[in-house]
Design an enzyme around this catalytic site. Structure first.
Site, PDB file in Angstrom:
ATOM      1  N   HIS A 178      17.320  -5.353 -40.820  1.00  0.00           N
ATOM      2  CA  HIS A 178      16.620  -4.313 -41.568  1.00  0.00           C
ATOM      3  C   HIS A 178      15.240  -4.853 -41.940  1.00  0.00           C
ATOM      4  O   HIS A 178      15.042  -6.059 -42.093  1.00  0.00           O
ATOM      5  CB  HIS A 178      17.428  -3.990 -42.824  1.00  0.00           C
ATOM      6  CG  HIS A 178      16.963  -2.801 -43.608  1.00  0.00           C
ATOM      7  ND1 HIS A 178      15.867  -2.857 -44.441  1.00  0.00           N
ATOM      8  CD2 HIS A 178      17.452  -1.539 -43.707  1.00  0.00           C
ATOM      9  CE1 HIS A 178      15.708  -1.680 -45.021  1.00  0.00           C
ATOM     10  NE2 HIS A 178      16.649  -0.860 -44.590  1.00  0.00           N
ATOM     11  N   LYS A 220      25.187   1.410 -52.500  1.00  0.00           N
ATOM     12  CA  LYS A 220      25.925   1.509 -51.251  1.00  0.00           C
ATOM     13  C   LYS A 220      27.414   1.221 -51.445  1.00  0.00           C
ATOM     14  O   LYS A 220      28.183   1.237 -50.477  1.00  0.00           O
ATOM     15  CB  LYS A 220      25.330   0.566 -50.204  1.00  0.00           C
ATOM     16  CG  LYS A 220      23.896   0.955 -49.810  1.00  0.00           C
ATOM     17  CD  LYS A 220      23.360   0.074 -48.706  1.00  0.00           C
ATOM     18  CE  LYS A 220      21.864   0.244 -48.500  1.00  0.00           C
ATOM     19  NZ  LYS A 220      21.495   1.549 -47.955  1.00  0.00           N
ATOM     20  N   GLN A 229      25.479  -3.579 -45.992  1.00  0.00           N
ATOM     21  CA  GLN A 229      26.372  -2.695 -45.240  1.00  0.00           C
ATOM     22  C   GLN A 229      27.789  -3.239 -45.114  1.00  0.00           C
ATOM     23  O   GLN A 229      28.641  -2.594 -44.500  1.00  0.00           O
ATOM     24  CB  GLN A 229      25.792  -2.442 -43.845  1.00  0.00           C
ATOM     25  CG  GLN A 229      24.451  -1.742 -43.839  1.00  0.00           C
ATOM     26  CD  GLN A 229      24.508  -0.357 -44.454  1.00  0.00           C
ATOM     27  OE1 GLN A 229      25.555   0.281 -44.520  1.00  0.00           O
ATOM     28  NE2 GLN A 229      23.368   0.120 -44.935  1.00  0.00           N
ATOM     29  N   CYS A 252      14.851   1.871 -40.640  1.00  0.00           N
ATOM     30  CA  CYS A 252      14.167   0.653 -41.098  1.00  0.00           C
ATOM     31  C   CYS A 252      14.603  -0.559 -40.278  1.00  0.00           C
ATOM     32  O   CYS A 252      14.794  -1.663 -40.815  1.00  0.00           O
ATOM     33  CB  CYS A 252      14.414   0.412 -42.592  1.00  0.00           C
ATOM     34  SG  CYS A 252      13.703   1.684 -43.649  1.00  0.00           S
ATOM     35  N   ASP A 262      22.384 -10.703 -45.708  1.00  0.00           N
ATOM     36  CA  ASP A 262      22.168  -9.342 -46.184  1.00  0.00           C
ATOM     37  C   ASP A 262      23.495  -8.611 -46.088  1.00  0.00           C
ATOM     38  O   ASP A 262      23.949  -8.247 -45.008  1.00  0.00           O
ATOM     39  CB  ASP A 262      21.100  -8.674 -45.306  1.00  0.00           C
ATOM     40  CG  ASP A 262      20.924  -7.185 -45.599  1.00  0.00           C
ATOM     41  OD1 ASP A 262      21.685  -6.627 -46.416  1.00  0.00           O
ATOM     42  OD2 ASP A 262      20.037  -6.573 -44.977  1.00  0.00           O
TER      43      ASP A 262
END
Length: 409
Positions: free
Chosen positions: A129, A232, A209, A370, A206
């Site tokens: 991202h 999220k 997700q 993104c 990261d």
């Protein structure tokens, strides 16, 4: 007492926990398939925020009155709740931030100032991202360092052989997604960490997700930093978490200056507080932390394993159903995927596909997500993306497919 874990059949009723999903869109049932962008919020998270404003609202750590003590108690209880959720060793390894983007910027800025020098390298993957690219570009520009990029194959898989080739004596940090937001690829994070640590290199993951879809154990993964966003995983916007190993948080410099992050200030010098307060300048997002804690309670009552199994079954069903659509091509076909289905349809832009879905009550994302480098790896500028969450069911998928069929008409 431990809350009762829900059985698989209860997923059919979980949609009722999310008030917004009862709202019709364009006169039709809402099929919300944009949870990778943000999840909807269960009623108990909404009620937790309401209770906080009705009963406990005050600023933290700065007062001796009852409400200030109460707000501080709730804020620090939320930190401990997050610690348990990700199995951090200590609560002071949990830093509250606005979201994944700020968490990565915090590490990039502070690590860059303290440890990055001319000729050094930061190692990323080709499916990151922008939030895990741009902060490192800035840090590299300031230090005279450079980015190196691990490629992905035609399925969107992380090329571990290339990773081993690229990591070397100039590598100062590896920053890699846990699950790709654009492709759904699950990276071999634990293996990446083991290889990086063998070379003496720290790893930032990261987790935006990944965090809502499977249990994350930061100690088992071994990563040095893990970043994620509350919005999220069914919590409010504006709250996020940076997990950092205590030895790293102790030696990185402050990110921002202001109130709450100091022990003493004179015009000559400032003595900084210990982590995590060193990284939490200013008035904290107490209500966001309260909402995050409520969301984690909700998720663990259902069970992350059960959620993951439900979402994998939905992804398999959706992958099979969209294969019925002529001219549709799935982008991102890794063997292990998160609950993300990205695709293109011949003759239509991603925006045209997204607009057609919207006309039929299907909320999906369209564009480059993104992740422009990942898109261009496949020779495209964007995809339509359906992303699944615990409140989705086969009816949502069927509604998606029915809407896609109208494109050909």
């Amino acid at each position: 007492s431990c809350p009762r874990r829900m059985m698989g059949a209860d997923f059919q009723r979980l949609r009722n926990d999310f008030p917004l999903l009862a709202r019709p869109v364009r006169g039709q049932r809402l099929a919300y398939l944009d949870s990778a962008a943000t999840t909807q919020k269960p009623l108990e998270v909404i009620e937790a925020l309401r209770r906080y404003y009705l009963e406990d609202n005050a600023n933290t750590h700065r007062g001796v009155h009852f409400l200030s003590d109460r707000a501080t108690e709730l804020y620090e209880a939320a930190r401990e709740r997050v610690r348990r959720f990700v199995n951090a060793a200590r609560a002071d390894e949990i830093v509250f931030v606005r979201g994944t983007t700020e968490a990565i910027n915090l590490v990039a800025a502070t690590f860059g100032r303290a440890f990055l020098r001319a000729g050094d390298e930061i190692l990323l993957s080709a499916m990151e991202h922008h939030s895990n690219i741009v902060p490192w570009q800035i840090a590299c520009e300031q230090a005279g360092a450079q980015l190196r990029v691990v490629p992905i194959d035609d399925d969107g898989e992380f090329r571990f052989d290339e990773f081993e080739r690229l990591i070397g004596p100039r590598t100062r940090l590896v920053a890699v997604t846990h699950v790709s937001n654009a492709l759904g690829t699950v990276t071999p994070l634990r293996r990446i960490v083991e290889r990086a640590h063998a070379a003496g290199v720290p790893v930032l993951a990261d987790g935006a997700q990944a965090i809502a879809h499977a249990a994350v154990d930061v100690q088992a993964l071994g990563c040095d930093f893990y970043a994620f966003s509350g919005h999220k995983l069914y919590a409010p916007m504006g709250i996020g978490v940076l997990y950092g190993k205590s030895e790293w948080l102790a030696k990185l410099p402050p990110y921002q200056g202001g109130g709450h992050m100091i022990r003493d200030v004179t015009f000559a010098r400032t003595e900084y507080d210990l982590p995590p307060r060193k990284y939490e300048a200013g008035t904290p997002n107490v209500e966001g932390a309260v909402g995050l804690a409520a969301a984690l309670d909700y998720l663990e009552r259902i069970g992350l394993a059960a959620i993951g199994a439900h979402e994998r079954a939905l992804l398999d069903y959706a992958t099979a159903r969209v294969a019925e659509i002529g001219g549709l091509r799935v982008i991102g076909t890794a063997r292990e995927k998160g609950a993300i289905l990205s695709f293109v349809v011949d003759g239509f832009t991603a925006g045209e596909v997204g607009s057609a879905l919207d006309r039929h009550g299907v909320a999906a994302r369209s564009g480059h997500h993104c992740a422009l480098p990942a898109m261009r790896r496949f020779g495209i500028e964007g995809t339509a993306r359906a992303s699944f969450a615990l409140y989705n069911d086969r009816e949502d998928v069927d509604q998606l497919v029915a809407a896609l069929r109208t494109l050909r008409r």
